[in-house]
Design an enzyme around this catalytic site. Structure first.
Site, mmCIF file in Angstrom:
data_model
loop_
_atom_site.group_PDB
_atom_site.id
_atom_site.type_symbol
_atom_site.label_atom_id
_atom_site.label_comp_id
_atom_site.label_asym_id
_atom_site.label_seq_id
_atom_site.Cartn_x
_atom_site.Cartn_y
_atom_site.Cartn_z
ATOM 1 N N ASP A 15 -33.596 26.327 19.179
ATOM 2 C CA ASP A 15 -33.880 25.632 17.934
ATOM 3 C C ASP A 15 -35.018 26.360 17.205
ATOM 4 O O ASP A 15 -36.019 26.728 17.827
ATOM 5 C CB ASP A 15 -34.289 24.192 18.262
ATOM 6 C CG ASP A 15 -34.424 23.345 17.015
ATOM 7 O OD1 ASP A 15 -33.448 23.281 16.254
ATOM 8 O OD2 ASP A 15 -35.510 22.764 16.802
ATOM 9 N N GLU B 207 -31.467 29.793 15.841
ATOM 10 C CA GLU B 207 -31.637 29.695 14.398
ATOM 11 C C GLU B 207 -32.726 30.678 13.990
ATOM 12 O O GLU B 207 -33.893 30.465 14.295
ATOM 13 C CB GLU B 207 -32.093 28.286 14.020
ATOM 14 C CG GLU B 207 -31.065 27.215 14.264
ATOM 15 C CD GLU B 207 -31.602 25.843 13.861
ATOM 16 O OE1 GLU B 207 -30.919 25.148 13.110
ATOM 17 O OE2 GLU B 207 -32.705 25.470 14.296
#
Ligand code: CA
Length: 712
Positions: free
Chosen positions: A411, A440
């Site tokens: 994340d 990400e």
């Protein structure tokens, strides 16, 4: 007498901070000039005069003649006043790293039947106890002092069998006692309030099934789901709703006898399940799980599974055992498990064990010493600091080894630093050579140089680590944030180049296709269905469904790694809720009735999944192969066609023609004349056996659809 009284009244030492290993900065509140000759430092060794004194207004910089002794409390003395020296900015210096970086593998608990050893890193603490509680409700506990060992590690050996004993560390730092949960805890009680000394052997599943090797490195189709969403509905036939065990049940069916749960994942044919966070998180009260809902992007303990998905969150072994059972059950189906891991920030940083143990160390600060907040959720984890990096690497290694995890989705990976991600990869690959790592790579304003962060623009420095392709995504469906903006499947040509690049596995950005994570929907933002509804508010459902299927088909047939959000195969809606991180079940639920209602779409997607897995031409392993075999034959605003050719060595389909028509009219594509073509995907139908032979020299591609034909 009079003068002495004045100095006592008019001078006050507001603070004394250790900013480097030999520099103290004192803030003075005074009405008179500061005397340079009256400063000294005092600790158990006695008083030591400080001669190197710089005064700047009301700030005094004192250079220490010898490096600071972190193991004991020290004070500044000035004209009869004393002030405790608080180690602050020093913890973020290179010298501090050199003094205290500890690379041992024994932090946390080392248990055996005769003795338990505990170790915790806290170099600025001057005392440390461990408190053992024989029962959960024992409030007082037994206190045992730890000894300070090398590199700021505190240790204790407890003789006897301590299995099942709850414990906390009690740390004395900055003149305050605080009780904290071991940041390396492996077993937790409800809400992670206390850790438990435990024997990992007691949490092993009956068997760890053996996974067959992957056919090729990018033989992956990722399916993202949330444990609770996926298992909570009343009609899915699953007994353990909202629980890890819900994903271990076999033979579950809905009201129409269609398979659900784990069997449905096998049926759909995906290769990897990606679980929204299952590291212990703070936003759901584990003692009252029916009312709270959260995705769980607020990690509290790096090494322990979340308790709200366990049947008994009070039992220190239960969550570990049941999560392992989930992984083993999916492995038994040859489905690999990816964890969505959140290392970029912690739930409430001021209350985190890490900050209480070593204040100021584990989080990033701006140049003016404010807490950095590039994540937008209050704090950024300082992955570049050696012990912060170590806890990330240790946690990843532990999940791979202890829980047999097959991959990690990081994340906000763009908050983390490149070096950490490189070391994560190295450590994880040692334990599992097929490990899948991606994240990400968003570029967020955190207090760390851009060129050193694991953002998508630095992908060439992170060979083998994947990145979500947001530009491909937005090219296909339109901007994620300008919600009414159309994309390719809505007839826009704005992102055409990004889409063609995406179909080729984004070869200009990476070193290998496995780094391109292709998607059009994830848990974040509107579902594709809700987005398309905003772009086409009055369009017929039938037409919207065609656009939706076209977008998913493009993702599945593109080079790289396809990623599907659970329910995308049947037009999942969250009723327009853009950020459903804490929305109720009725928004987030995986709706099996809708899955049944849109069965033809599920069949279509399922067939494309099978086709991709059967035919290596859709998942070429290198960019060299893509360059040699992938030829764009048409790239217009409403139609993209490409030819995968010369595939003899990798695929029984030598020549594949893929055409994506985003227009509202039939598209005619002329075919190479020397070959006979058979059609496998046309309109709403996808098939693994030929639908028909093309009798003319062109393919007629119906509106808003994907067309695939093959020359055998
Ligand atoms: Ca929790």
């Amino acid at each position: 007498m009079k003068q002495k009284k004045q100095s006592f009244v008019n001078y006050r030492l507001k603070s004394a901070e250790l900013i480097t290993v030999d520099m103290v900065r004192v803030a003075v509140e005074n009405d008179h000039p500061i005397d340079r000759n009256c400063w000294s430092m005092i600790n158990s060794k006695g008083e030591c005069p400080l001669k190197d004194v710089t005064v700047n207004d009301q700030i005094v910089l004192l250079r220490l003649p010898k490096p600071f002794k972190f193991e004991e409390d020290s004070y500044i003395v000035y004209k009869g006043l004393t002030c405790y020296i608080e180690p602050t900015e020093v913890v973020r210096t290179k010298e501090f790293e050199q003094l205290f970086f500890y690379d041992g593998d024994d932090l946390g608990v080392c248990y055996n039947e005769n003795q338990t050893s505990l170790a915790v890193w806290a170099p600025t603490a001057t005392r440390m106890n461990v408190i053992c509680y024989k029962t959960w409700h024992d409030e007082k506990g037994d206190t045992y002092p730890c000894r300070r060992d090398e590199k700021g590690v505190w240790r204790i050996e407890l003789v006897g069998n301590y299995e099942g004993v709850w414990y906390l560390f009690e740390v004395y730092v900055n003149q305050t006692w605080r009780r904290v949960v071991d940041p390396y805890a492996k077993f937790l009680g409800v809400n992670g309030e206390k850790a438990m000394i435990g024997d990992p052997k007691r949490t092993e599943p009956e068997v760890w099934p053996v996974l067959r090797p992957q056919e090729s490195a990018n033989d992956c189709i990722i399916y993202e789901l949330h444990i609770r969403d996926y298992t909570i509905s009343l009609d899915n036939g699953i007994n353990h709703k909202g629980k890890y065990l819900g994903l271990t049940e076999q033979g579950t069916v809905d009201n129409d006898m269609r398979v659900t749960g784990m069997d449905y994942l096998s049926y759909l044919g995906i290769t990897h399940v990606e679980l929204l966070p299952v590291q212990d998180y703070g936003s759901v009260d584990e003692s009252n799980r029916e009312t709270d809902y959260n995705w769980g992007y607020d990690t509290t303990h790096f090494f322990v599974p979340e308790g709200s998905y366990a049947t008994d969150p009070y039992d220190g072994y239960c969550r570990n055992l049941e999560f392992k059972q989930l992984v083993a059950a999916l492995h038994d189906r040859q489905i690999r498990v990816i964890m969505d891991v959140v290392f970029n920030h912690l739930y409430i940083w001021e209350e985190s064990a890490l900050d209480m143990l070593v204040p100021g160390y584990f989080f990033r600060y701006t140049t003016d010493n404010k807490i950095s907040d590039g994540t937008g959720v209050g704090n950024d984890f300082a992955s570049e600091r050696k012990m912060a990096r170590k806890i990330i690497i240790d946690a990843i290694s532990y999940w791979v080894e202890e829980y047999h995890i097959d991959g990690f989705r990081f994340d906000l990976m763009g908050i983390l630093d490149i070096e950490t991600m490189k070391q994560v990869k190295e450590a994880a690959k040692k334990k599992n050579k097929d490990i899948l790592l991606f994240g990400e790579g968003w570029d967020l304003p955190t207090a760390y140089p851009r060129e050193k962060r694991a953002i998508i623009d630095q992908a060439k420095s992170l060979v083998g680590i994947g990145f979500f392709q947001d530009k491909f995504r937005d090219g296909l469906k339109g901007s994620t944030f300008e919600v009414t903006q159309p994309g390719f499947v809505s007839g826009s040509k704005q992102g055409l180049n990004e889409i063609i690049s995406g179909m080729q596995g984004s070869m200009n950005k990476f070193d290998m296709p496995i780094q391109a994570i292709n998607y059009v929907e994830s848990h974040d933002n509107h579902t594709l269905w809700d987005k398309l509804k905003l772009v086409h508010p009055i369009e017929r459902q039938f037409t919207l469904q065609k656009r939706h299927k076209l977008a998913t088909a493009i993702v599945l047939m593109s080079q790289g790694v396809p990623f599907i959000h659970a329910g995308q195969e049947w037009f999942r809606t969250k009723h327009g809720v853009e950020n459903s991180y804490n929305s109720p079940d009725w928004i987030n639920v995986y709706n099996w009735k809708q899955r049944a209602h849109f069965d033809s779409s599920v069949q279509y997607i399922r067939t494309l999944i099978q086709m991709r897995r059967m035919h290596a031409g859709f998942r070429l392993e290198s960019y060299e192969m893509i360059r040699n075999h992938f030829k764009v034959i048409k790239a217009e605003s409403k139609c993209i066609a490409y030819h995968l050719r010369g595939l003899e060595k990798v695929d029984e389909w030598n020549d594949i023609l893929v055409i994506h028509n985003a227009g509202l009219k039939e598209e005619i594509i002329f075919l190479p004349k020397d070959k006979k073509w058979q059609v496998f995907v046309d309109g709403d139908i996808a098939s693994l056996i030929p639908l028909y032979k093309i009798g003319e020299d062109c393919a007629r591609v119906s509106a808003l659809s994907t067309f695939i034909c093959v020359s055998l």
